[in-house]
Motif scaffolding. Structure first.
Motif, mmCIF file in Angstrom:
data_model
loop_
_atom_site.group_PDB
_atom_site.id
_atom_site.type_symbol
_atom_site.label_atom_id
_atom_site.label_comp_id
_atom_site.label_asym_id
_atom_site.label_seq_id
_atom_site.Cartn_x
_atom_site.Cartn_y
_atom_site.Cartn_z
ATOM 1 N N VAL A 317 0.826 -1.207 0.000
ATOM 2 C CA VAL A 317 0.000 0.000 0.000
ATOM 3 C C VAL A 317 0.858 1.253 0.000
ATOM 4 N N ASN A 318 1.846 1.295 0.891
ATOM 5 C CA ASN A 318 2.696 2.493 0.941
ATOM 6 C C ASN A 318 4.136 2.101 1.273
ATOM 7 N N ASP A 319 5.024 3.080 1.182
ATOM 8 C CA ASP A 319 6.462 2.820 1.312
ATOM 9 C C ASP A 319 6.834 2.134 2.619
ATOM 10 N N SER A 320 6.136 2.429 3.695
ATOM 11 C CA SER A 320 6.561 1.929 5.009
ATOM 12 C C SER A 320 6.463 0.417 5.109
ATOM 13 N N GLN A 321 5.547 -0.204 4.365
ATOM 14 C CA GLN A 321 5.356 -1.647 4.522
ATOM 15 C C GLN A 321 5.839 -2.443 3.324
ATOM 16 N N SER A 322 6.610 -1.806 2.454
ATOM 17 C CA SER A 322 7.118 -2.515 1.283
ATOM 18 C C SER A 322 8.242 -3.481 1.669
ATOM 19 N N TRP A 323 8.208 -4.654 1.056
ATOM 20 C CA TRP A 323 9.282 -5.637 1.273
ATOM 21 C C TRP A 323 10.623 -5.107 0.798
ATOM 22 N N ARG A 324 10.593 -4.089 -0.055
ATOM 23 C CA ARG A 324 11.831 -3.527 -0.597
ATOM 24 C C ARG A 324 12.725 -2.944 0.503
ATOM 25 N N ASN A 325 12.158 -2.596 1.630
ATOM 26 C CA ASN A 325 12.970 -2.068 2.738
ATOM 27 C C ASN A 325 13.890 -3.129 3.336
ATOM 28 N N ASN A 326 13.568 -4.390 3.103
ATOM 29 C CA ASN A 326 14.331 -5.481 3.725
ATOM 30 C C ASN A 326 14.833 -6.522 2.741
ATOM 31 N N TRP A 327 14.644 -6.284 1.458
ATOM 32 C CA TRP A 327 15.123 -7.234 0.443
ATOM 33 C C TRP A 327 15.724 -6.473 -0.722
ATOM 34 N N PRO A 328 16.902 -6.887 -1.190
ATOM 35 C CA PRO A 328 17.715 -8.025 -0.752
ATOM 36 C C PRO A 328 18.684 -7.691 0.387
ATOM 37 N N ILE A 329 18.506 -6.496 0.981
ATOM 38 C CA ILE A 329 19.323 -6.103 2.126
ATOM 39 C C ILE A 329 18.383 -5.617 3.218
ATOM 40 N N ARG A 330 18.473 -6.214 4.399
ATOM 41 C CA ARG A 330 17.593 -5.822 5.494
ATOM 42 C C ARG A 330 17.989 -4.477 6.058
ATOM 43 N N GLY A 331 16.958 -3.675 6.409
ATOM 44 C CA GLY A 331 17.206 -2.445 7.147
ATOM 45 C C GLY A 331 17.420 -1.211 6.303
ATOM 46 N N ARG A 332 17.147 -1.311 5.010
ATOM 47 C CA ARG A 332 17.303 -0.119 4.172
ATOM 48 C C ARG A 332 16.025 0.728 4.208
ATOM 49 N N MET A 333 16.112 1.935 3.677
ATOM 50 C CA MET A 333 14.962 2.815 3.549
ATOM 51 C C MET A 333 14.705 3.011 2.072
ATOM 52 N N ASP A 334 13.604 2.434 1.599
ATOM 53 C CA ASP A 334 13.272 2.525 0.175
ATOM 54 C C ASP A 334 11.963 3.295 -0.003
ATOM 55 N N ASP A 340 3.377 7.550 0.025
ATOM 56 C CA ASP A 340 4.542 7.659 0.916
ATOM 57 C C ASP A 340 4.223 7.128 2.310
ATOM 58 N N ARG A 341 5.170 7.265 3.205
ATOM 59 C CA ARG A 341 5.018 6.711 4.550
ATOM 60 C C ARG A 341 3.911 7.379 5.360
ATOM 61 N N ASP A 342 3.452 8.534 4.928
ATOM 62 C CA ASP A 342 2.326 9.205 5.572
ATOM 63 C C ASP A 342 1.018 8.958 4.826
ATOM 64 N N TYR A 343 1.052 7.992 3.894
ATOM 65 C CA TYR A 343 -0.134 7.596 3.118
ATOM 66 C C TYR A 343 -0.585 8.678 2.134
#
Length: 359
Positions: A317-334, A340-343
């Protein structure tokens, strides 16, 4: 005397803007369906008319043990879709990943026989599909069995059963719900060798009389690749078989890729380094502009080929819950999605929606 005023124009949304072209969907996770992320649900109801289960229908989740199915989360997902009159997609019936530790082995941990695995696959597919018969619109029957070079992935499905497991899976699903749409889903379909491998696999299925309604082209994109033309050529080639296409799992990473191989292989896992996480406190104007341009260009292409496309689904739905933040490297900000993170909708959203009004 009463004054007349012009009623305010209804805000344009994805589902309304593209209603004459294709459904527009989003992947939901179990927390959202359970009501723990009300802003995401509000945005989903507003913008989307299709949903796909991010994880709760994968075999490891819904069928964790041979003698046990876990229905609670999948039931809630389907009930949410029905309550909101949405096109519901089941994801995914047969996949080499998240398949469940039990399915390929016997009590001693050895590979099961071909006949046993076929029966386990049949039982899984038909139990799940039958439960949601007439409720789930379509199923990702088989996921990711062709490699980037066009060859068959040597998964346990192929090693034990052989490539014919794909035909069997589609036939089992059709027996369970003859009216459901049945899909093959894969990433990097714009890569010519992989595109051709999928093309010939699907052609072979069609020639054998197997029901396959559409091919899902996963839209896990990067800023450099694939190009619009590469994705368009894949859509046109697959559509030439007489099947529809769908853009599934759409997101666009703005982060550097940590290897020469650009892929969506879920097993990849790299160490976090500062150079691979350039926007921990917010995306740069330059990167955001490039991201918006890519989204605009791709939606122009989707609109141009809407006769071949039945669905476009964002993977989150929005950037905050995208798997891209943790794949293929955990802990990134994508920042891979259009909210956006504020919907809040990003700048490209208004332009994309307006495209349909100008067509």
């Amino acid at each position: 005397m009463t004054s007349c005023s012009t009623p305010p124009e209804k805000e344009l949304t994805f589902k309304d803007a593209f209603k004459d072209q294709f459904v527009v969907g989003v992947a939901l996770n179990t927390n959202q369906v359970a009501g723990h992320d009300p802003k995401a649900i509000e945005l989903t109801k507003k913008h989307f008319n299709s949903i796909v289960a991010e994880n709760c229908m994968k075999m490891a989740n819904i069928h964790p043990r041979e003698d046990h199915f876990f229905w609670e989360e999948a039931d809630a997902f389907v009930e949410f879709g029905e309550a909101n009159n949405m096109h519901i997609v089941g994801h995914t019936l047969v996949w080499h990943s998240q398949a469940g530790d039990w399915i390929f082995v016997d009590e001693e941990g050895q590979d099961v026989s071909r006949d046993v695995l076929i029966e386990r696959m049949r039982h899984h597919i038909q139990t799940v599909v039958s439960r949601y018969k007439g409720r789930v619109k379509g199923w990702d029957v088989v996921n990711e069995t062709i490699l980037d070079d066009g060859s068959w992935r040597q998964s346990k499905w192929v090693e034990i059963i052989g490539p014919e497991f794909v035909q069997m899976a589609f036939e089992f699903a059709r027996e369970a719900d003859p009216e459901a749409e049945l899909y093959y889903n894969d990433y990097s379909v714009s890569t010519p060798a992989k595109r051709d491998g999928i093309y010939y696999m699907v052609k072979d299925l069609i020639d054998k009389g197997v029901k396959i309604d559409a091919v899902g082209l996963q839209g896990h994109l990067t800023l450099p690749s694939p190009t619009v033309d590469e994705m368009e050529q894949a859509i046109l080639k697959l559509a030439s078989l007489g099947v529809k296409t769908m853009i599934t799992e759409l997101d666009i990473t703005v982060l550097p890729w940590p290897s020469e191989q650009v892929t969506a292989e879920i097993s990849l896992n790299y160490e976090l380094e500062e150079k691979y996480n350039p926007y921990p406190n917010g995306i740069s104007e330059e990167a955001n502009a490039a991201l918006m341009d890519k989204y605009r260009d791709f939606f122009e292409m989707f609109l141009r080929n809407s006769e071949h496309i039945t669905r476009v689904t964002f993977w989150g739905v929005n950037d905050s819950q995208s798997w891209r933040n943790n794949w293929p490297i955990r802990g990134r900000m994508d920042y891979p999605l259009l909210f956006d993170r504020d919907y809040h909708a990003k700048p490209a959203v208004a332009d994309i929606l307006q495209m349909t009004q100008n067509k």
